[in-house]
Enzyme design. Structure first.
Site, PDB file in Angstrom:
ATOM      1  CG  MET A 204      10.059 -57.275 -37.993  1.00 17.68           C
ATOM      2  SD  MET A 204      10.992 -56.133 -39.009  1.00 17.68           S
ATOM      3  CE  MET A 204      11.815 -57.273 -40.103  1.00 17.68           C
ATOM      4  CG  HIS A 205       4.243 -56.972 -34.215  1.00 15.40           C
ATOM      5  ND1 HIS A 205       5.137 -57.251 -33.210  1.00 15.40           N
ATOM      6  CD2 HIS A 205       3.242 -56.252 -33.631  1.00 15.40           C
ATOM      7  CE1 HIS A 205       4.696 -56.747 -32.071  1.00 15.40           C
ATOM      8  NE2 HIS A 205       3.555 -56.129 -32.296  1.00 15.40           N
ATOM      9  NE  ARG A 206       5.488 -52.312 -31.439  1.00 22.02           N
ATOM     10  CZ  ARG A 206       4.518 -52.838 -30.680  1.00 22.02           C
ATOM     11  NH1 ARG A 206       3.280 -52.445 -30.796  1.00 22.02           N
ATOM     12  NH2 ARG A 206       4.799 -53.758 -29.806  1.00 22.02           N
ATOM     13  CG  ASP A 282       8.837 -54.391 -34.070  1.00 23.02           C
ATOM     14  OD1 ASP A 282       8.270 -55.415 -33.625  1.00 23.02           O
ATOM     15  OD2 ASP A 282       8.645 -53.965 -35.234  1.00 23.02           O
TER      16      ASP A 282
END
Ligand code: UD1
Ligand code: UDP
Length: 436
Positions: A204-206, A282
């Site tokens: 995830m990095h959003r 994400d």
């Protein structure tokens, strides 16, 4: 003929790699401009090595910073290169700040823009990526839409269908070609062999997840509950920074069922994905890779610009809701029927020849000589659009020739259709422009 390719981040390098290979194969003159938005070895150089890409001809070295800082510095750097190199086309990919900077700068210099992955929409303007891709599509002349759905999004924004090409997504090319290489070269046994539990790969990095402590905390709580899995969490630098800032890293660092790792190279990561029972992410690209590799995916978002993965049945949107994440992960893990059903879906992104199609279309458009911004036809058409019900058996291309019109959109009982030249118009309504 010279093509300038702009890249800036990990996914752009991966998704443009098949296009660069195809351009090299056809001996077309090109330059690669790296904006330098991603600069850590494992976020950039690693992919040039894994994918055997030529070094970028230019690196603007923009680094990290606010959106305005990054975008303005990229624009200045890109402008200098483009004035000097005078390419016939600038290609951008996806929805990062490189796409925003590259497409605006090129269009202000009156250099045609080709947008790879045009037409994706989450319809959520709070996402920086939604703004980037919409602005890019305003500046674009050649639209490489991965799916019919993305092509229709463009039609509904008034884009001339003659400039939209449905190509599939180059991620399928990258994924299928490199999986074979990865199976020979990569070794990820240290990540999976010591656990009999089912493998769950997580990324995830959003911004909307990792910059929001409540959402990040919900996801971290879910991970702690999912101790039936062997979770391998490839941590993006933005995520690492936020996990530490909000004291969440310490909650998962000593859990037996969670392995926290630095970002992997493409070959290793593909191996990991392909051996996973479940993917949680994400990421945009990983939603596409999951369906390509036939691994069920839970997307940690409330919307997606990849709705094809959800309607096909391979992807479920679970948001950043701890209970929903845990419930769906456990269900997929415990119910073999659901797991198999999510695997057996067809891939909406094509069969791995997108780069070839994309370069074919590019050459055709460049050689047609009518790429300069809007053609006189486009300009004249835009205030003459009419609607008509067609009763007879007739193909789009024949109707257009016979009546000297441009069909922009076709509506029938199935909904909105892309005006493919061979589409039969019987009992459809058309939105069209008169050339006369
Ligand atoms: C960017 C894109 C996003 C894309 C993602 C792919 C924009 C607006 N966002 O998000 O659409 O999905 O790349 O991964 O273009 N950092 C490092 N080393 C690096 C790069 C970043 O430590 O090599 C850290 C920095 O602290 C930086 C933070 O990560 O501030 C965020 O990086 P940035 O490039 O701004 O956005 P991404 O989250 O990577
Ligand atoms: N990826 C990788 N190593 C990792 C995590 C991701 O090679 O440790 C690849 C992944 O296979 C996909 C791409 O990075 O092709 C996705 O990038 P990211 O999730 O950063 O960006 P997005 O696709 O959301 O823009």
């Amino acid at each position: 003929m010279k093509i300038a390719i702009i890249i800036g981040t990990r996914p752009e390098i991966i998704k443009m790699a098949p296009v660069i290979d195809e351009i090299i194969k056809r001996d077309i003159d090109f330059i690669i401009i790296h904006t330098g938005q991603h600069y850590d070895f494992e976020m950039s150089n690693q992919f040039f090595l894994d994918l055997e890409l030529p070094e970028p001809h230019y690196n603007i070295g923009v680094g990290s910073g606010s959106h305005a800082h990054q975008t303005s510095n990229m624009m200045k750097g890109i402008e200098k290169v483009l004035i000097n190199e005078k390419p016939d086309l600038v290609m951008v990919q996806g929805d990062t700040n490189a796409v925003l900077a590259g497409s605006i700068t090129s269009s202000k210099l009156h250099i045609p823009v080709g947008h790879v992955e045009a037409g994706l929409r989450s319809f959520d303007k709070s996402m920086p990526e939604e703004i980037n891709r919409m602005v890019a599509d305003v500046c674009t002349q050649i639209y490489y839409a991965p799916t019919e759905k993305s092509a229709i999004n463009l039609l509904l924004e008034g884009i001339n269908p003659k400039h939209i090409f449905i190509t599939g997504n180059t991620i399928v090319d990258a994924c299928l070609r490199n999986l074979k290489i990865a199976e020979k070269k990569s070794n990820i046994s240290h990540l999976i062999s010591d656990s009999p539990k089912k493998l769950l790969t997580l990324t995830m990095h959003r911004a909307e997840n990792v910059d929001n402590p409540e959402r990040l905390s919900q996801i971290i709580q879910a991970l702690q509950e999912l101790d039936d899995f062997n979770i391998v969490f490839s941590i993006h630098p933005r995520t690492l920074k936020n996990l530490k800032k909000h004291n969440l890293y310490s909650q998962i660092m000593n859990k037996d069922h969670i392995k926290l790792i630095k970002p992997l190279g493409y070959l290793d990561f593909l191996c990991l994905l392909s051996q996973s029972h479940l993917i949680m992410t994400d990421s945009g690209g990983i939603q596409e890779e999951a369906i390509t590799l036939k691994v069920p995916c839970l997307t940690l978002r409330y919307n997606t610009e990849r709705p094809e993965t959800v309607s096909a049945g391979g992807n479920i949107l679970v948001g950043a809701d701890k209970d929903k994440i845990v419930k769906n992960a456990k269900l997929i893990s415990s119910d073999m029927y659901i797991h198999q059903k999510m695997q057996k879906v067809s891939n909406p992104y094509g069969d791995g020849n997108s780069a070839e199609k994309l370069v074919d279309y590019t050459l055709k458009e460049l050689n047609s000589g009518n790429l300069m911004l809007r053609t006189p036809d486009d300009i004249m058409d835009s205030f003459q659009t009419k609607i008509k019900l067609i009763k007879e058996d007739i193909k789009v291309s024949d109707y257009e020739k016979l009546n000297n019109v441009l069909i922009r959109i076709v509506y029938d009982v199935k909904g909105v259709q892309f005006p493919h030249p061979n589409l039969n118009l019987k009992n459809s309504s058309i939105l069209y422009d008169d050339y006369a």
